[in-house]
Design an enzyme around this catalytic site. Structure first.
Site: not given
Ligand code: AMP
Length: 292
Positions: A35-36, A147, A176
């Protein structure tokens, strides 16, 4: 390059800017996952030629009984992942670098910081807004990527940028997920094997809320109840909240035919997880251009 001081960040970024590069910034608390890393890709896709990532577990956004001390930290692995992804500068400050003795000022976020996470984590969003503003002032990026997984955080930061005239372009990236739908999170590392299996409950509950909306549910209460019912199939998972909200105010929506956000927080064992999904309606003049 890894730097630990504000002076070294400023110097590296000034050199990049002198080369004419667009500066992209991704703030994180580390213990990085895909995700990061997707935010780094997003910064590149949005036009950044020089990408700065910060890793800082920010004490001012943790409550006294929260997990600041045990928050997972793994600098060497994180640095390797970022280098692989083509990140140009990693800022890894110590707490004393960001909050030297005598530091006092805090950002007071607006009403959007009050419900949901704000209510359950008093002071959290003030800590978030303060560190994000400090990091913006240190890096002075052209664009910064956040995000959507932390949707209320995105709203708090966007409000602050507007209200305080911060010259940065905000980019919001999609969540994600693991294969079963669980949103990636550094805190997933806390989950035992059994917890991990049960943790799918949160995304499942949000999906059932989405189905309720699509099936024409006419009241916010009915949508919330549909989500809670799904969650109750997972006895190991404790409900904190599951709500349909207005994506701008985070309050109960007055019109279910507009864009909506389904937000949730649960506890699995001792781990608190949050997630959300957006429901986007056909573009109206008010919603067009509101997202990137
Ligand atoms: P954190 O390290 O948890 O503070 O997160 C740093 C940034 O990564 C924030 O902008 C988060 O919203 C974002 N982020 C965290 N998890 C995900 C995910 N699963 N997908 C996309 N972005 C994420």
């Amino acid at each position: 390059m890894i730097v630990r001081t504000i002076a070294a960040v400023r110097e590296a970024i000034a050199a990049a800017r002198a080369r004419g590069q667009v500066i992209g910034f991704v703030p994180t608390m580390g213990y990085l996952h895909e995700g990061h890393l997707s935010l780094v890709d997003r910064a590149r896709a949005a036009g950044a030629g020089f990408i700065v990532v910060s890793i800082f577990v920010n004490p001012t956004q943790f409550g006294v009984n929260e997990d600041f001390d045990k928050y997972p930290r793994e600098e060497t692995r994180d640095a390797a992942l970022l280098a692989d992804r083509g990140v140009d500068l990693l800022f890894l400050p110590a707490v004393e670098e960001m909050y030297p003795p005598g530091s006092q000022t805090r950002v007071a976020p607006g009403a959007v910081a009050e419900p949901l996470e704000g209510e359950r984590r008093p002071g959290h969003f003030s800590g978030v807004a303060t560190i994000v503003l400090k990091l913006f002032n240190i890096t002075q990026p052209d664009l910064a990527v956040f995000g959507r997984k932390d949707a209320q955080q995105c709203a708090v930061v966007a409000q602050m940028v507007r209200d305080l005239d911060v010259p940065v372009r905000l980019v919001v990236a999609d969540t994600i997920r693991e294969h079963d739908g669980l949103a990636m999170s550094s805190r997933n590392a806390y989950l035992s094997q059994d917890d991990r299996v049960a943790a799918v409950a949160l995304s499942r509950a949000l999906r059932s809320g989405e189905a309720a909306v699509r099936d024409g549910s006419r009241s916010p209460h009915a949508i919330d109840a549909a989500m809670s019912r799904t969650l109750s199939d997972f006895p190991a998972v404790e409900l904190d909240y599951l709500r349909v909200v207005d994506p701008e105010t985070f309050l109960t929506p007055s019109d279910l035919d507009r864009d909506l956000l389904l937000v949730g927080a649960v506890r699995v064992g001792r781990t608190r997880l949050i997630d959300n999904i957006q429901i986007t309606r056909a573009a109206t003049p008010a919603s067009r251009g509101a997202q990137e």
